[in-house]
Each structure stands twice: as C-alpha cells, then as structure tokens.
Write a protein that holds these residues in place. Sequence first.
Motif, PDB file in Angstrom:
ATOM      1  N   GLY A 104       0.765  -1.129   0.114  1.00 19.52           N
ATOM      2  CA  GLY A 104       0.221   0.085  -0.203  1.00 19.52           C
ATOM      3  C   GLY A 104       0.842   1.187  -0.052  1.00 19.52           C
ATOM      4  N   LYS A 105       2.283   1.002  -0.162  1.00 15.80           N
ATOM      5  CA  LYS A 105       3.200   2.326  -0.190  1.00 15.80           C
ATOM      6  C   LYS A 105       3.784   2.323  -1.464  1.00 15.80           C
ATOM      7  CE  LYS A 105       3.278   2.672   4.994  1.00 15.80           C
ATOM      8  NZ  LYS A 105       4.417   2.863   5.907  1.00 15.80           N
ATOM      9  N   GLU A 106       4.324   3.580  -1.624  1.00 16.31           N
ATOM     10  CA  GLU A 106       4.904   3.813  -2.854  1.00 16.31           C
ATOM     11  C   GLU A 106       6.519   3.361  -2.508  1.00 16.31           C
ATOM     12  OE1 GLU A 106       3.213   7.862  -4.961  1.00 16.31           O
ATOM     13  OE2 GLU A 106       5.349   8.043  -4.027  1.00 16.31           O
ATOM     14  N   ARG A 107       7.184   2.909  -3.676  1.00 18.30           N
ATOM     15  CA  ARG A 107       8.687   2.418  -3.302  1.00 18.30           C
ATOM     16  C   ARG A 107       9.676   3.469  -2.754  1.00 18.30           C
ATOM     17  NH1 ARG A 107      11.426  -0.758  -8.445  1.00 18.30           N
ATOM     18  NH2 ARG A 107       9.241  -1.723  -8.143  1.00 18.30           N
TER      19      ARG A 107
ATOM     20  N   ALA B  23       8.917  -5.278   3.969  1.00 18.65           N
ATOM     21  CA  ALA B  23       8.688  -4.823   2.765  1.00 18.65           C
ATOM     22  C   ALA B  23       9.360  -5.777   1.725  1.00 18.65           C
ATOM     23  CB  ALA B  23       9.197  -3.366   2.361  1.00 18.65           C
ATOM     24  N   VAL B  24       9.117  -5.488   0.271  1.00 17.98           N
ATOM     25  CA  VAL B  24       9.787  -6.097  -0.689  1.00 17.98           C
ATOM     26  C   VAL B  24      11.135  -5.035  -0.887  1.00 17.98           C
ATOM     27  CG1 VAL B  24       9.925  -6.760  -3.172  1.00 17.98           C
ATOM     28  CG2 VAL B  24       7.584  -7.196  -1.771  1.00 17.98           C
ATOM     29  N   TYR B  25      12.215  -5.835  -0.925  1.00 14.32           N
ATOM     30  CA  TYR B  25      13.472  -5.158  -1.068  1.00 14.32           C
ATOM     31  C   TYR B  25      13.895  -5.448  -2.496  1.00 14.32           C
ATOM     32  CZ  TYR B  25      13.744  -3.669   3.778  1.00 14.32           C
ATOM     33  OH  TYR B  25      13.237  -3.159   5.041  1.00 14.32           O
ATOM     34  N   TYR B  26      14.217  -4.405  -3.135  1.00 13.65           N
ATOM     35  CA  TYR B  26      14.753  -4.367  -4.576  1.00 13.65           C
ATOM     36  C   TYR B  26      16.186  -3.799  -4.865  1.00 13.65           C
ATOM     37  CZ  TYR B  26       9.797  -4.773  -5.730  1.00 13.65           C
ATOM     38  OH  TYR B  26       8.546  -5.192  -5.976  1.00 13.65           O
ATOM     39  N   CYS B  27      17.164  -4.421  -5.407  1.00 15.56           N
ATOM     40  CA  CYS B  27      18.240  -3.751  -5.831  1.00 15.56           C
ATOM     41  C   CYS B  27      18.078  -3.074  -7.378  1.00 15.56           C
ATOM     42  CB  CYS B  27      19.470  -4.491  -5.593  1.00 15.56           C
ATOM     43  SG  CYS B  27      19.560  -5.847  -6.998  1.00 15.56           S
ATOM     44  N   ALA B  28      19.082  -2.247  -7.544  1.00 16.05           N
ATOM     45  CA  ALA B  28      18.851  -1.519  -8.768  1.00 16.05           C
ATOM     46  C   ALA B  28      20.392  -1.006  -9.168  1.00 16.05           C
ATOM     47  CB  ALA B  28      18.133  -0.360  -8.839  1.00 16.05           C
ATOM     48  N   THR B  29      20.638  -0.695 -10.445  1.00 14.12           N
ATOM     49  CA  THR B  29      21.825  -0.200 -10.856  1.00 14.12           C
ATOM     50  C   THR B  29      21.600   0.887 -11.734  1.00 14.12           C
ATOM     51  OG1 THR B  29      23.883  -0.896 -12.206  1.00 14.12           O
ATOM     52  CG2 THR B  29      21.885  -2.076 -12.840  1.00 14.12           C
TER      53      THR B  29
END
Length: 124
Positions: A42-45, A92-98
């Motif tokens: 329900g929240k933004e990244r 939360a769901v945790y995302y990595c990014a480059t």
Amino acid sequence: QVQLVESGGGLVQAGGSLRLSCAVSGRTFSSYAMGWFRQAPGKEREFVAAINWSGGSTYYADSVKGRFTIVRDNAKDTLYLQMNSLKPEDTAVYYCATSASTTVVVPSWEYDYWGQGTQVTVSS
C-alpha cells in the motif's frame, strides 16, 4: 542483457538481522553505482541506501541510518545490504538497482535496471 537477482530475504523477529544479496550480470558491475529500495504494501517504493562504483561512498535513508549497511564486492559482482536491529516497519519487498552513474544516486528514476525483489518480513 542486464540481470539483477536478489536473495536473502525471509521472516525474522524484531531486533534480528538479515543480509540481502544482489548478484549482477550483463553489465560491468564495478563501473556503476548501485542502490537498494523497498516497497511496503500500500505504499510507494522508497529509497533505502546507495553506494558509488568503488564502495567508497554511501548514503542512507534516515529511517535505516545506523542499522543498515550497504557494501559491494566488485570481484564477485555482488551488492549486499546488512540489516540489523530490524523493526516491523522494515517489512517490505526489497529491490536492488543499478544506475548508469558512477556516483551515489538517490532518485529511483536515475536507476535503469532493477531486480525482481525479495520479501523481508519482521514480526513484532
């Protein structure tokens, strides 16, 4: 093709620790900044932490400063997030990014490739 694969998520009690990993392929890992983001239901990244190409510069969201540590191993093409003193609000769901940048990057739109995410659940 650039691929990011997160691992290390799971269920942990409040006060516990987890270490997330993000394996990167298809890009010269050591040339680019990396970051971690999270998205609760329900929240933004939101931004969590970022690191520059060498690992010599890092930046954290206020909510995790002093509890989380972002590090990278350029020899293994892997990014890590050490999470200590976990709280239920870290769930939360945790995302990595480059990013195509070499310096620390905070805005999500500055990142061009993302992983699929790993779930972290902290019970009270």
